[in-house]
Design a protein around this motif. Structure first.
Motif, PDB file in Angstrom:
ATOM      1  N   LEU A 419      40.318  35.459  38.773  1.00 23.38           N
ATOM      2  CA  LEU A 419      40.568  35.437  37.334  1.00 23.38           C
ATOM      3  C   LEU A 419      39.295  35.905  36.645  1.00 23.38           C
ATOM      4  O   LEU A 419      38.216  35.349  36.892  1.00 23.38           O
ATOM      5  N   THR A 428      33.788  36.256  36.579  1.00 24.39           N
ATOM      6  CA  THR A 428      34.955  36.362  37.454  1.00 24.39           C
ATOM      7  C   THR A 428      34.973  35.170  38.400  1.00 24.39           C
ATOM      8  O   THR A 428      33.958  34.851  39.028  1.00 24.39           O
ATOM      9  N   TRP A 521      41.965  36.481  29.678  1.00 20.38           N
ATOM     10  CA  TRP A 521      41.649  36.468  31.098  1.00 20.38           C
ATOM     11  C   TRP A 521      42.622  37.394  31.827  1.00 20.38           C
ATOM     12  O   TRP A 521      43.792  37.498  31.447  1.00 20.38           O
ATOM     13  N   GLU A 522      42.136  38.037  32.870  1.00 21.47           N
ATOM     14  CA  GLU A 522      42.965  38.958  33.642  1.00 21.47           C
ATOM     15  C   GLU A 522      43.055  38.486  35.083  1.00 21.47           C
ATOM     16  O   GLU A 522      42.033  38.177  35.714  1.00 21.47           O
ATOM     17  N   PHE A 523      44.283  38.425  35.585  1.00 17.97           N
ATOM     18  CA  PHE A 523      44.501  38.088  36.992  1.00 17.97           C
ATOM     19  C   PHE A 523      44.354  39.360  37.833  1.00 17.97           C
ATOM     20  O   PHE A 523      44.938  40.404  37.514  1.00 17.97           O
TER      21      PHE A 523
END
Length: 528
Positions: A419, A428, A521-523
Motif C-alpha cells: 500500500l 510504501t 493510497w494505492e494498492f
C-alpha cells in the motif's frame, strides 16, 4: 468496540456548585452534547453519609461549595442511621441510593439520550459499549462513580453486561509503540511495608497471578503467565529490571502515600519513587498495565481537605502515556485483594480486554463479599483514551496469523501486495501474509494519525490459494471504521465501503477517514 466518553468540569465563573457535563467522544456524529447542572446539597449529604460509613481515609470536601443541609428533612428512601443489628440493610440502601443519585445527576436530558443511542449502536454491532468517564474536578475524584445505577434492582454501570466502565483523561501524552503480547509478563514489586511478611506475600500474589485456569479443550486459548518478583528493590534496581527485560504488567504491593507528584512508593526504608518518575520508566519500557495493590493508588493528594488537581498516581501515569492503570479508591483488606487479583489475572489470561477483565473480577468480589460491602466498589481503572484495552492478543487474532496455507518455498515466489501513499514523500507499506491492520493508533501495522481515522479502521486480508498448480495471492479490504469511512475510487467517483469486504486489484486507489481531505493510497503488487 464503540466508545462513549463523558467529561465533568466545574464552571468557575458561575458559582462553585455549577458543573458542565459533555460528550468528548461518541460513536455517532450528533452524539456530542452538553448539559449544565447544579450539584445538589442533598447529594452532598448522601456523599458525606457514605464517607462516614465506608471511607477509611480522611474525607475530602465534596464539592467544597456545597454544604450538607442543616434541617430535619431526611433524604429519600428512609436513610435513617441504623440501630444495632441493622447495619447491613442500611448500608445496602445507602449504597443503592448514592448510586442512583449519581446516575441521575450525570445522565440527564441529552446526555442520557447520547448514552442510550450509543448502547443501541453497540448492540447492533453485537458488542459492548466502552464507557469512559473523565472527571476534571479534583473534588469529585474520590466519589465511587463505579456504583452508579439507573434504577433499584438494576446492575451498577461497572457490572453491566452491555457496557464496560473505566475512567480516563483527555490531557495525555500520546501512546508509545505497544508490543504485541501472547503472554502475561508481570514484574511483581513488593515495597517496604511493616504490615507485610514480604516473602509470604510474594508467594501468595504469585500463586494468585500465575496459577489456576481452565483445563481440557479451553486451555489452549489460555495465555501463559510469567512472574518475576523484586523484594524491596532500590529505585535503580527497579529501573534496570524494567529496562533490560520485557514486561507488559507492572504490579506493586507495599506502602505508599498520596503526593502532589503522583504519590510516593516506599520501595525500601529511606528510598522512594514518585509517580512522575515511575511514569517515565513505564512509558519508556512499553508496560501496558500498572496495578497498585494499595489504598492510595486512585486517591488525589489533598491540602486542608482540598484535593490537588491531577495528583493521584493513576492520573499521573495515564497523563504521561501509560495505557492502563488500576488502583484502589480506598482501603482493601488482604483477603478481598487476593480474591480480586486472582479473578482479574484469570480474565486477562483468557485474553479479555483490561476493562472487561476488571468488570469480571469486580463481579467476583460482589459475589463473595455481597453488595452492601464496599469491596466491589474499590477497584478504579483508568484507560488512556487511545488505548483499546488489549493486553494479550486475542485467540481469534492469533489464528489469523498462523503460517500460510501453502508451501512456503512455493508461495514465497509469488508477488506480494503493498500500500503506497500518493502524498508527496509518501511511504510504501508491505502487506503481511495474514492480516494487516490499519488505524490511527500505534498498535496498528499501518498508522494513519488523522482525527477522521478510527483507532482500528480497516484490515487487509491476504489469502494464499492455487489455480490449478499455480500459486496465487489475493487481498481483501475489510472496513471496521466507526462511521463507515473507508473508500475506494470507482467509475463514478469515491465509493463508500461500509462493513464490507472488497477484493483489491492492482492500481486501486483507497482513502481512510475523510473522503475530501484524506490522503490517497494505492494498492500495488510488488515484484519478487
Amino acid at each position: 468496540m464503540p466508545s462513549l466518553n463523558l467529561a465533568i468540569a466545574r464552571l468557575i465563573n458561575t458559582g462553585t456548585d455549577n458543573f458542565a457535563i459533555w460528550v468528548v467522544k461518541a460513536p455517532y456524529p450528533s452524539g456530542y452534547v452538553l448539559h449544565d447542572c447544579v450539584w445538589p446539597s442533598e447529594l452532598t449529604e448522601v456523599c458525606h453519609e457514605w464517607q462516614q460509613m465506608f471511607a477509611g481515609h480522611t474525607p475530602l470536601n465534596i464539592p467544597p461549595g456545597a454544604k450538607p443541609t442543616q434541617s430535619n428533612n431526611l433524604p429519600p428512601i428512609n436513610l435513617v442511621p441504623p440501630s444495632q443489628g441493622q447495619t447491613a440493610g442500611y448500608s445496602s440502601r445507602l449504597m443503592q441510593y448514592l448510586g442512583i443519585s449519581l446516575w441521575r445527576w450525570l445522565f440527564d436530558g441529552q446526555i442520557l439520550g447520547s448514552l442510550e443511542r450509543s448502547r443501541g449502536i453497540a448492540m447492533g454491532q453485537r458488542t459492548r459499549l466502552r464507557f469512559q468517564l473523565e472527571i476534571r474536578d479534583p473534588d469529585l475524584i474520590a466519589l465511587p462513580w463505579e456504583i452508579m445505577q439507573r434504577e433499584p434492582g438494576q446492575s451498577a454501570m461497572s457490572l453491566s453486561q452491555d457496557l464496560v466502565f473505566s475512567r480516563t483523561t483527555s490531557e495525555v501524552e500520546p501512546l508509545q509503540h505497544l508490543r504485541t503480547s501472547q503472554a502475561l509478563n508481570i514484574l511483581l514489586v513488593l515495597g517496604a511495608d511493616a504490615k507485610l511478611q514480604l516473602e509470604q506475600e510474594a508467594e501468595i500474589l504469585t500463586q494468585a497471578l500465575a496459577h489456576g485456569g481452565p483445563v481440557g479443550s479451553n486451555s489452549q486459548a489460555y495465555a501463559p503467565c510469567m512472574v518475576k518478583t523484586l523484594l524491596q528493590p532500590t529505585p535503580q534496581e527497579l529501573i534496570q529490571e524494567l529496562e533490560t527485560k520485557v514486561y507488559n504488567v507492572f504490579f506493586y504491593a507495599g506502602h505508599g502515600l498520596p503526593d502532589p507528584d503522583g504519590g510516593l512508593l516506599f520501595l525500601r526504608p529511606g528510598m522512594t519513587l514518585n509517580g512522575i518518575e515511575l511514569a517515565q520508566v513505564l512509558t519508556r519500557t512499553g508496560v501496558k498495565l500498572a496495578v497498585f495493590n494499595a489504598c492510595w493508588g486512585a486517591q488525589p493528594a489533598a491540602v486542608n481537605k482540598q484535593a490537588i488537581p491531577h495528583s493521584s498516581l493513576a492520573e499521573v501515569l495515564i497523563r504521561h502515556g501509560v495505557p492502563a492503570v488500576l488502583g484502589m479508591r480506598d482501603q482493601i483488606n488482604d483477603r478481598e485483594s487476593h480474591s480480586f487479583i486472582q479473578a482479574f489475572a484469570e480474565a486477562l489470561r483468557s485474553r479479555k480486554p483490561i476493562d472487561e477483565a476488571v468488570a469480571e473480577a469486580r463481579q467476583e468480589l460482589l459475589t463473595i463479599y455481597k453488595f452492601n460491602q464496599p469491596a466491589w466498589t474499590l477497584p478504579v481503572l483508568y484507560l488512556h483514551p487511545d488505548f483499546n484495552g488489549e493486553l494479550i492478543k486475542s485467540f481469534d487474532e492469533s489464528n489469523t496469523e498462523l503460517p500460510d496455507t501453502t508451501i512456503p518455498s512455493v508461495i514465497s515466489q509469488v508477488p506480494k501486495g503493498s500500500l503506497r501513499s500518493l502524498s508527496p514523500g509518501g511511504q510504501t507499506w508491505s502487506l503481511r501474509s495474514g492480516v494487516t491492520r490499519i488505524g490511527r493508533t500505534r498498535d496498528n501495522d499501518i498508522v494513519i494519525p488523522e482525527p477522521s481515522v478510527s483507532r482500528s479502521h480497516a484490515e487487509i486480508l491476504c489469502r494464499n490459494t492455487f489455480i490449478g498448480t499455480t500459486p496465487m495471492r489475493t487481498y481483501y479490504l475489510v472496513d471496521l471504521s466507526t462511521h463507515g469511512t473507508t473508500w475506494f475510487l470507482g467509475p463514478n467517483g469515491w465509493q463508500q465501503i461500509l462493513r464490507e469486504q472488497v477484493a483489491l486489484k492492482p492500481g486501486m486507489q483507497l482513502k481512510f477517514g475523510s473522503s475530501t481531505r484524506g490522503d490517497i493510497w494505492e494498492f500495488m503488487i510488488e515484484d519478487c
